[in-house]
Motif scaffolding. Structure first.
Motif, PDB file in Angstrom:
ATOM      1  N   HIS A  28       0.833  -1.200   0.000  1.00 15.04           N
ATOM      2  CA  HIS A  28       0.000   0.000   0.000  1.00 15.04           C
ATOM      3  C   HIS A  28       0.870   1.254   0.000  1.00 15.04           C
ATOM      4  CE1 HIS A  28      -4.044  -1.517   0.691  1.00 15.04           C
ATOM      5  NE2 HIS A  28      -3.588  -2.341   1.624  1.00 15.04           N
ATOM      6  N   GLY A  29       0.517   2.194  -0.858  1.00 11.06           N
ATOM      7  CA  GLY A  29       1.210   3.484  -0.867  1.00 11.06           C
ATOM      8  C   GLY A  29       1.120   4.179   0.478  1.00 11.06           C
ATOM      9  N   GLY A  30      -0.017   4.002   1.149  1.00 12.50           N
ATOM     10  CA  GLY A  30      -0.194   4.615   2.466  1.00 12.50           C
ATOM     11  C   GLY A  30       0.802   4.097   3.486  1.00 12.50           C
ATOM     12  N   HIS A  31       1.154   2.821   3.392  1.00  9.38           N
ATOM     13  CA  HIS A  31       2.153   2.267   4.321  1.00  9.38           C
ATOM     14  C   HIS A  31       3.524   2.890   4.054  1.00  9.38           C
ATOM     15  CE1 HIS A  31       3.994  -0.438   7.130  1.00  9.38           C
ATOM     16  NE2 HIS A  31       4.879  -0.799   6.212  1.00  9.38           N
ATOM     17  N   ILE A  32       3.852   3.060   2.779  1.00  7.60           N
ATOM     18  CA  ILE A  32       5.138   3.685   2.433  1.00  7.60           C
ATOM     19  C   ILE A  32       5.152   5.142   2.905  1.00  7.60           C
ATOM     20  CG2 ILE A  32       6.700   4.303   0.539  1.00  7.60           C
ATOM     21  CD1 ILE A  32       6.489   1.241   1.230  1.00  7.60           C
ATOM     22  N   LEU A  33       4.038   5.857   2.722  1.00  8.44           N
ATOM     23  CA  LEU A  33       3.958   7.246   3.206  1.00  8.44           C
ATOM     24  C   LEU A  33       4.132   7.311   4.724  1.00  8.44           C
ATOM     25  CD1 LEU A  33       1.058   8.601   0.998  1.00  8.44           C
ATOM     26  CD2 LEU A  33       3.448   9.339   0.934  1.00  8.44           C
ATOM     27  N   TYR A  34       3.558   6.354   5.420  1.00  8.34           N
ATOM     28  CA  TYR A  34       3.711   6.266   6.878  1.00  8.34           C
ATOM     29  C   TYR A  34       5.191   6.127   7.253  1.00  8.34           C
ATOM     30  CZ  TYR A  34       3.694   3.869  11.433  1.00  8.34           C
ATOM     31  OH  TYR A  34       3.966   3.479  12.713  1.00  8.34           O
ATOM     32  N   LEU A  35       5.890   5.227   6.571  1.00  9.25           N
ATOM     33  CA  LEU A  35       7.315   5.043   6.839  1.00  9.25           C
ATOM     34  C   LEU A  35       8.114   6.294   6.488  1.00  9.25           C
ATOM     35  CD1 LEU A  35       7.805   1.401   5.488  1.00  9.25           C
ATOM     36  CD2 LEU A  35       7.674   2.133   7.888  1.00  9.25           C
ATOM     37  N   PHE A  62       5.098   7.334  -7.141  1.00  7.94           N
ATOM     38  CA  PHE A  62       5.452   5.929  -6.934  1.00  7.94           C
ATOM     39  C   PHE A  62       5.959   5.390  -8.272  1.00  7.94           C
ATOM     40  CE2 PHE A  62       2.540   6.933  -3.537  1.00  7.94           C
ATOM     41  CZ  PHE A  62       3.192   6.393  -2.448  1.00  7.94           C
ATOM     42  N   LEU A  63       7.267   5.230  -8.382  1.00  5.57           N
ATOM     43  CA  LEU A  63       7.920   4.875  -9.639  1.00  5.57           C
ATOM     44  C   LEU A  63       7.886   3.382  -9.926  1.00  5.57           C
ATOM     45  CD1 LEU A  63      11.039   7.172  -9.140  1.00  5.57           C
ATOM     46  CD2 LEU A  63       8.918   7.712 -10.362  1.00  5.57           C
ATOM     47  N   ASN A  64       8.032   2.577  -8.904  1.00 11.50           N
ATOM     48  CA  ASN A  64       8.035   1.118  -9.058  1.00 11.50           C
ATOM     49  C   ASN A  64       7.257   0.501  -7.911  1.00 11.50           C
ATOM     50  OD1 ASN A  64       9.828   0.405 -11.376  1.00 11.50           O
ATOM     51  ND2 ASN A  64      11.272   1.673 -10.218  1.00 11.50           N
ATOM     52  N   VAL A  92      13.398   6.181  -1.402  1.00 11.30           N
ATOM     53  CA  VAL A  92      12.870   4.866  -1.052  1.00 11.30           C
ATOM     54  C   VAL A  92      13.315   3.871  -2.120  1.00 11.30           C
ATOM     55  CG1 VAL A  92      10.791   3.508  -0.623  1.00 11.30           C
ATOM     56  CG2 VAL A  92      10.846   5.926   0.028  1.00 11.30           C
ATOM     57  N   GLU A  93      13.909   2.770  -1.665  1.00 11.42           N
ATOM     58  CA  GLU A  93      14.356   1.715  -2.576  1.00 11.42           C
ATOM     59  C   GLU A  93      13.819   0.376  -2.092  1.00 11.42           C
ATOM     60  OE1 GLU A  93      18.689   3.586  -3.836  1.00 11.42           O
ATOM     61  OE2 GLU A  93      18.610   2.084  -2.244  1.00 11.42           O
ATOM     62  N   SER A  94      13.518  -0.493  -3.047  1.00  9.51           N
ATOM     63  CA  SER A  94      13.126  -1.853  -2.691  1.00  9.51           C
ATOM     64  C   SER A  94      14.242  -2.786  -3.133  1.00  9.51           C
ATOM     65  CB  SER A  94      11.815  -2.246  -3.371  1.00  9.51           C
ATOM     66  OG  SER A  94      11.981  -2.309  -4.767  1.00  9.51           O
ATOM     67  N   VAL A 102      17.894  -4.030  -6.816  1.00  9.37           N
ATOM     68  CA  VAL A 102      17.449  -2.849  -6.079  1.00  9.37           C
ATOM     69  C   VAL A 102      16.764  -1.909  -7.061  1.00  9.37           C
ATOM     70  CG1 VAL A 102      18.208  -0.839  -4.739  1.00  9.37           C
ATOM     71  CG2 VAL A 102      19.297  -3.060  -4.376  1.00  9.37           C
ATOM     72  N   LYS A 103      15.574  -1.413  -6.664  1.00  6.33           N
ATOM     73  CA  LYS A 103      14.831  -0.476  -7.503  1.00  6.33           C
ATOM     74  C   LYS A 103      14.545   0.800  -6.720  1.00  6.33           C
ATOM     75  CE  LYS A 103      12.325  -3.807 -10.358  1.00  6.33           C
ATOM     76  NZ  LYS A 103      10.987  -4.310 -10.720  1.00  6.33           N
ATOM     77  N   HIS A 104      14.682   1.930  -7.404  1.00  5.84           N
ATOM     78  CA  HIS A 104      14.294   3.215  -6.838  1.00  5.84           C
ATOM     79  C   HIS A 104      12.773   3.299  -6.923  1.00  5.84           C
ATOM     80  CE1 HIS A 104      14.141   7.848  -7.385  1.00  5.84           C
ATOM     81  NE2 HIS A 104      13.966   7.529  -6.124  1.00  5.84           N
ATOM     82  N   CYS A 105      12.114   3.416  -5.793  1.00 10.47           N
ATOM     83  CA  CYS A 105      10.644   3.425  -5.768  1.00 10.47           C
ATOM     84  C   CYS A 105      10.063   4.825  -5.724  1.00 10.47           C
ATOM     85  CB  CYS A 105      10.145   2.622  -4.578  1.00 10.47           C
ATOM     86  SG  CYS A 105      10.625   0.897  -4.720  1.00 10.47           S
TER      87      CYS A 105
END
Length: 178
Positions: A28-35, A62-64, A92-94, A102-105
């Motif tokens: 969820h994008g919301g979880h990433i925003l929270y972090l 959100f790129l990836n 943010v990277e995954s 590794v991807k730039h998110c």
């Protein structure tokens, strides 16, 4: 007082779990925003040595997508300091644990304001810029703030002139019935 950006840099890595995902297995994008908000707070508070609040977030693309089971690393650094505010640059990277890919998110900029124990704004230390990248980031933050002020005033409802925009709007996927 001035501090080097390295003194306040923060990074966190977290494993993405099914509880963080939507029905398609993407996080969820919301979880990433929270972090992102958490790490922006940590970086700004570390720099200012005060509790900080989020004043604004500048563009989150959100790129990836991020998948369940991947590691997500968030990195934060102070890019700009005003009198009581700071712009925190976030990346943010995954990482796929199995392949190491590794991807730039996304990248974003959070404006944080330092507060005292009574909730009043307090001055923050300035930045020591000793690299071209540091100067670029600082200058870019100033330009971004100026652009945001212009955007806000250009479409202010009391100053907006519909006749200046109506022809352009009609070229879009819209039906105008004024």
């Amino acid at each position: 007082m001035f501090k080097h950006p390295k003194e306040s840099q923060v990074s966190i890595t977290e494993l993405m779990l099914p509880s963080h995902s939507n029905f398609s297995g993407k996080i969820h994008g919301g979880h990433i925003l929270y972090l992102m908000d958490q790490i922006a707070f940590a970086c700004a508070s570390k720099h200012s040595r005060h509790y900080c609040v989020t004043a604004s977030v500048n563009k989150v693309d959100f790129l990836n997508p991020i998948e369940v089971g991947q590691l997500v690393t968030l990195k934060a650094s102070v890019n700009y300091t005003g009198r009581t505010s700071m712009v925190i640059g976030l990346r943010v990277e995954s990482e796929n644990i199995q392949t190491g890919e590794v991807k730039h998110c996304n990248s974003s900029y959070f404006t944080m304001v330092a507060k005292d124990e009574n909730g009043n704004n307090v001055p923050v230390p300035g930045l020591i810029l000793d690299t071209e990248q540091g100067v670029r980031r600082f200058a870019r933050s100033i330009v971004r703030q100026d652009q945001a002020r212009k955007r806000s005033s250009r479409f202010n409802s009391s100053d907006f002139k519909v006749e200046e925009h109506i022809d352009f709007v009609k070229t879009q996927n819209v039906q105008v019935n004024l």
